[in-house]
Scaffold this motif. Structure first.
Motif, PDB file in Angstrom:
ATOM      1  N   ALA A 123       0.831  -1.209   0.000  1.00 42.54           N
ATOM      2  CA  ALA A 123       0.000   0.000   0.000  1.00 42.54           C
ATOM      3  C   ALA A 123       0.866   1.261   0.000  1.00 42.54           C
ATOM      4  O   ALA A 123       0.549   2.243  -0.681  1.00 42.54           O
ATOM      5  N   ALA A 124       1.959   1.244   0.750  1.00 41.96           N
ATOM      6  CA  ALA A 124       2.854   2.403   0.780  1.00 41.96           C
ATOM      7  C   ALA A 124       3.477   2.640  -0.595  1.00 41.96           C
ATOM      8  O   ALA A 124       3.569   3.785  -1.062  1.00 41.96           O
ATOM      9  N   LEU A 125       3.889   1.560  -1.255  1.00 37.71           N
ATOM     10  CA  LEU A 125       4.487   1.705  -2.581  1.00 37.71           C
ATOM     11  C   LEU A 125       3.459   2.204  -3.599  1.00 37.71           C
ATOM     12  O   LEU A 125       3.768   3.061  -4.437  1.00 37.71           O
ATOM     13  N   GLU A 126       2.241   1.673  -3.533  1.00 40.91           N
ATOM     14  CA  GLU A 126       1.182   2.137  -4.432  1.00 40.91           C
ATOM     15  C   GLU A 126       0.919   3.625  -4.237  1.00 40.91           C
ATOM     16  O   GLU A 126       0.715   4.380  -5.199  1.00 40.91           O
ATOM     17  N   ASP A 127       0.894   4.037  -2.984  1.00 44.58           N
ATOM     18  CA  ASP A 127       0.621   5.433  -2.662  1.00 44.58           C
ATOM     19  C   ASP A 127       1.705   6.339  -3.240  1.00 44.58           C
ATOM     20  O   ASP A 127       1.424   7.373  -3.841  1.00 44.58           O
ATOM     21  N   LEU A 128       2.963   5.939  -3.063  1.00 40.47           N
ATOM     22  CA  LEU A 128       4.075   6.726  -3.601  1.00 40.47           C
ATOM     23  C   LEU A 128       4.025   6.769  -5.122  1.00 40.47           C
ATOM     24  O   LEU A 128       4.263   7.813  -5.734  1.00 40.47           O
ATOM     25  N   LEU A 129       3.719   5.622  -5.739  1.00 40.56           N
ATOM     26  CA  LEU A 129       3.667   5.581  -7.201  1.00 40.56           C
ATOM     27  C   LEU A 129       2.552   6.476  -7.744  1.00 40.56           C
ATOM     28  O   LEU A 129       2.715   7.136  -8.773  1.00 40.56           O
ATOM     29  N   ALA A 130       1.422   6.524  -7.033  1.00 38.59           N
ATOM     30  CA  ALA A 130       0.288   7.322  -7.494  1.00 38.59           C
ATOM     31  C   ALA A 130       0.633   8.807  -7.569  1.00 38.59           C
ATOM     32  O   ALA A 130       0.043   9.541  -8.366  1.00 38.59           O
ATOM     33  N   PHE A 131       1.607   9.238  -6.763  1.00 38.63           N
ATOM     34  CA  PHE A 131       1.955  10.670  -6.727  1.00 38.63           C
ATOM     35  C   PHE A 131       3.337  10.946  -7.290  1.00 38.63           C
ATOM     36  O   PHE A 131       3.884  12.027  -7.105  1.00 38.63           O
ATOM     37  N   SER A 132       3.914   9.975  -7.986  1.00 36.71           N
ATOM     38  CA  SER A 132       5.236  10.156  -8.575  1.00 36.71           C
ATOM     39  C   SER A 132       5.082  10.646 -10.008  1.00 36.71           C
ATOM     40  O   SER A 132       4.385  10.034 -10.814  1.00 36.71           O
ATOM     41  N   MET A 133       5.735  11.752 -10.330  1.00 40.93           N
ATOM     42  CA  MET A 133       5.581  12.369 -11.642  1.00 40.93           C
ATOM     43  C   MET A 133       6.803  12.186 -12.537  1.00 40.93           C
ATOM     44  O   MET A 133       6.676  12.038 -13.745  1.00 40.93           O
ATOM     45  N   LEU A 134       8.003  12.183 -11.960  1.00 37.47           N
ATOM     46  CA  LEU A 134       9.222  12.138 -12.772  1.00 37.47           C
ATOM     47  C   LEU A 134       9.487  10.713 -13.253  1.00 37.47           C
ATOM     48  O   LEU A 134       9.434   9.768 -12.471  1.00 37.47           O
ATOM     49  N   PRO A 135       9.793  10.547 -14.541  1.00 37.30           N
ATOM     50  CA  PRO A 135       9.933   9.196 -15.106  1.00 37.30           C
ATOM     51  C   PRO A 135      10.967   8.335 -14.386  1.00 37.30           C
ATOM     52  O   PRO A 135      10.717   7.151 -14.154  1.00 37.30           O
ATOM     53  N   GLN A 136      12.118   8.911 -14.037  1.00 37.22           N
ATOM     54  CA  GLN A 136      13.160   8.088 -13.438  1.00 37.22           C
ATOM     55  C   GLN A 136      12.739   7.518 -12.087  1.00 37.22           C
ATOM     56  O   GLN A 136      13.061   6.373 -11.750  1.00 37.22           O
ATOM     57  N   THR A 137      11.979   8.302 -11.310  1.00 41.63           N
ATOM     58  CA  THR A 137      11.477   7.816 -10.024  1.00 41.63           C
ATOM     59  C   THR A 137      10.277   6.900 -10.222  1.00 41.63           C
ATOM     60  O   THR A 137      10.170   5.847  -9.586  1.00 41.63           O
ATOM     61  N   ARG A 138       9.389   7.298 -11.113  1.00 43.33           N
ATOM     62  CA  ARG A 138       8.164   6.522 -11.340  1.00 43.33           C
ATOM     63  C   ARG A 138       8.482   5.109 -11.821  1.00 43.33           C
ATOM     64  O   ARG A 138       7.888   4.135 -11.360  1.00 43.33           O
ATOM     65  N   ASP A 139       9.442   4.985 -12.736  1.00 44.98           N
ATOM     66  CA  ASP A 139       9.767   3.662 -13.271  1.00 44.98           C
ATOM     67  C   ASP A 139      10.366   2.757 -12.207  1.00 44.98           C
ATOM     68  O   ASP A 139      10.054   1.563 -12.146  1.00 44.98           O
ATOM     69  N   ARG A 140      11.221   3.320 -11.350  1.00 42.38           N
ATOM     70  CA  ARG A 140      11.818   2.509 -10.279  1.00 42.38           C
ATOM     71  C   ARG A 140      10.754   2.087  -9.269  1.00 42.38           C
ATOM     72  O   ARG A 140      10.743   0.955  -8.787  1.00 42.38           O
ATOM     73  N   LEU A 141       9.841   3.009  -8.952  1.00 44.04           N
ATOM     74  CA  LEU A 141       8.762   2.661  -8.032  1.00 44.04           C
ATOM     75  C   LEU A 141       7.851   1.601  -8.642  1.00 44.04           C
ATOM     76  O   LEU A 141       7.383   0.694  -7.943  1.00 44.04           O
ATOM     77  N   ALA A 142       7.596   1.694  -9.937  1.00 48.12           N
ATOM     78  CA  ALA A 142       6.746   0.707 -10.594  1.00 48.12           C
ATOM     79  C   ALA A 142       7.378  -0.682 -10.505  1.00 48.12           C
ATOM     80  O   ALA A 142       6.684  -1.673 -10.257  1.00 48.12           O
ATOM     81  N   ARG A 143       8.697  -0.761 -10.675  1.00 48.13           N
ATOM     82  CA  ARG A 143       9.379  -2.055 -10.537  1.00 48.13           C
ATOM     83  C   ARG A 143       9.245  -2.577  -9.105  1.00 48.13           C
ATOM     84  O   ARG A 143       9.089  -3.780  -8.885  1.00 48.13           O
ATOM     85  N   ALA A 144       9.321  -1.668  -8.148  1.00 47.75           N
ATOM     86  CA  ALA A 144       9.166  -2.081  -6.750  1.00 47.75           C
ATOM     87  C   ALA A 144       7.762  -2.621  -6.497  1.00 47.75           C
ATOM     88  O   ALA A 144       7.579  -3.591  -5.758  1.00 47.75           O
ATOM     89  N   VAL A 145       6.751  -2.009  -7.108  1.00 48.74           N
ATOM     90  CA  VAL A 145       5.375  -2.483  -6.956  1.00 48.74           C
ATOM     91  C   VAL A 145       5.219  -3.871  -7.574  1.00 48.74           C
ATOM     92  O   VAL A 145       4.487  -4.715  -7.032  1.00 48.74           O
ATOM     93  N   VAL A 146       5.913  -4.133  -8.683  1.00 47.77           N
ATOM     94  CA  VAL A 146       5.828  -5.450  -9.330  1.00 47.77           C
ATOM     95  C   VAL A 146       6.146  -6.554  -8.324  1.00 47.77           C
ATOM     96  O   VAL A 146       5.376  -7.508  -8.145  1.00 47.77           O
TER      97      VAL A 146
END
Length: 384
Positions: free
Chosen positions: A146-169
């Motif tokens: 849930a914490a990772l989903e929350d962070l990903l939902a508010f992440s705008m920059l591609p370099q951060t968003r892509d890394r967070l998306a991998r973490a959610v996987v």
């Protein structure tokens, strides 16, 4: 006025005829967390409420009632958001533009080291889950996701968003595996869909192939092994030559398992041989490029023995070899080994040895709350 969440949850659980332990097994939310929620000692998160609603088998009216009461508890900062649910989150209506701006700023300011720490936490949770199971670790994994989903939902920059998306996987796949082990195939499917969606968002072929293949056991669990084979083969085609050697070996081994469930012996054996051919040698089982994949020579020996047992073939030497090498701290894997050894002994007509291994398998499965293992052990015991 919305009803108190604690009362609604308890009433719904009792109405379903479930104890807290039984609801924990069905939902993947720990018994301790359920107890705290029913006593009002913990605020509910959206991911936990959804899992509880699934575990309770609520109809749309009951689900809506549970969610409405959770939102009332949450207030401006309570009920947590998950990806795709931001519009429903009450904090958007109550906290105003400043709160939204602050969350976007927080999501965009994460460093690569922080995201790597989240991924390391997923691996730690995975190790703990292998030892003590979802009944104890389920709540922590759900909160982590849930914490990772929350962070990903508010992440705008591609370099951060892509890394967070991998973490959610990885986190979503771990949560899915837990609830599958607890017997909740529908919730497991939904979480694997979340994992696949995050991989697609990261535009990473290796992570997408991993998420697709990880979902295949759900198809096997609902009696669709041929579809599981097709899903894994599509994952293999999609990643092509971009897969790391250990991921490629894991894809082949997963295909071999699905093929064994489909009764396709020769194809299963060819797949496991391909896995052995590309698997990096040595005791290391973690993939630096794909940290959610765990596989080494010892794991593959166990995999091969279990597949032969699934095919009702003599696999005693492989199974005893694997049992001698397995780390018995990993309770779920050890339970699975004893189950397949019981199955192999029964195929030999050795009922006493089969019963002994079945007892050990069931004891371990009960310890970690593995409904999946208990169900297949009970089916085997009916043949003894």
């Amino acid at each position: 006025m919305a009803e108190p969440f604690a009362s609604v949850l308890r009433e719904s659980r009792l109405g379903a005829g479930l104890t807290q332990e039984e609801l924990a097994e069905r939902s993947g939310v720990s018994r301790h967390a359920i107890s705290m929620l029913e006593s009002g000692g913990r605020r509910p998160r959206l991911s936990s409420v959804t899992a509880l609603a699934d575990g309770l088998g609520l109809d749309p009216t009951g689900r809506g009632r549970l969610l409405a009461s959770a939102r009332k508890v949450g207030g401006p900062s309570g009920l947590g958001a998950s990806a795709g649910s931001a519009v429903e989150h009450p904090s958007f209506l109550l906290a105003g533009d400043e709160a939204l701006a602050a969350r976007i700023e927080s999501g965009g300011s994460l460093s690569a080291d922080v995201v790597d720490s989240f991924m390391s936490q997923t691996q730690l949770l995975r190790t703990l889950d292998r030892q003590v199971g979802a009944v104890i670790m389920g709540g922590q994994v759900q909160a982590h996701l849930a914490a990772l989903e929350d962070l990903l939902a508010f992440s705008m920059l591609p370099q951060t968003r892509d890394r967070l998306a991998r973490a959610v996987v990885g986190a979503a796949a771990l949560a899915a595996w837990q609830v599958l082990d607890l017997g909740n195939t529908q919730r497991a499917w939904q979480l694997y869909e979340l994992s696949k969606g995050a991989a697609a968002r990261a535009d990473d072929p290796m992570y997408l192939a991993y998420a697709m293949t990880a979902q295949a056991p759900v198809l096997t669990a609902v009696g669709k092994p041929d579809l599981a084979v097709e899903l894994i083969q599509e994952a293999q085609r999609s990643v092509g030559t971009k897969a790391s050697p250990r991921l490629m070996a894991w894809l082949h081994a997963s295909a071999a398992e699905a093929l064994a469930h489909a009764g396709r012996r020769d194809a299963s054996m060819r797949a496991v041989d391909r896995a052995a051919a590309v698997l990096p040698p040595g005791d290391d089982d973690w993939d630096l490029e794909m940290p959610d994949v765990i596989l080494n020579d010892r794991n593959l020996i166990r995999w091969r023995g279990c597949m032969l047992a699934q095919l009702d073939e003599a696999a005693m030497s492989e199974l005893y070899d694997a049992l001698a090498k397995i780390d018995t701290k990993f309770t779920r894997a050890t339970a699975s080994m004893h189950f397949h050894m019981a199955k192999a002994h029964l195929a030999h007509g050795e009922r006493d040895q089969a019963a002994n291994h079945a007892r050990q398998a069931r004891g371990l499965a009960v310890r970690i709350g593995s409904a999946r293992n208990r169900a297949r052990i009970d089916r085997l015991c009916a043949e003894l």
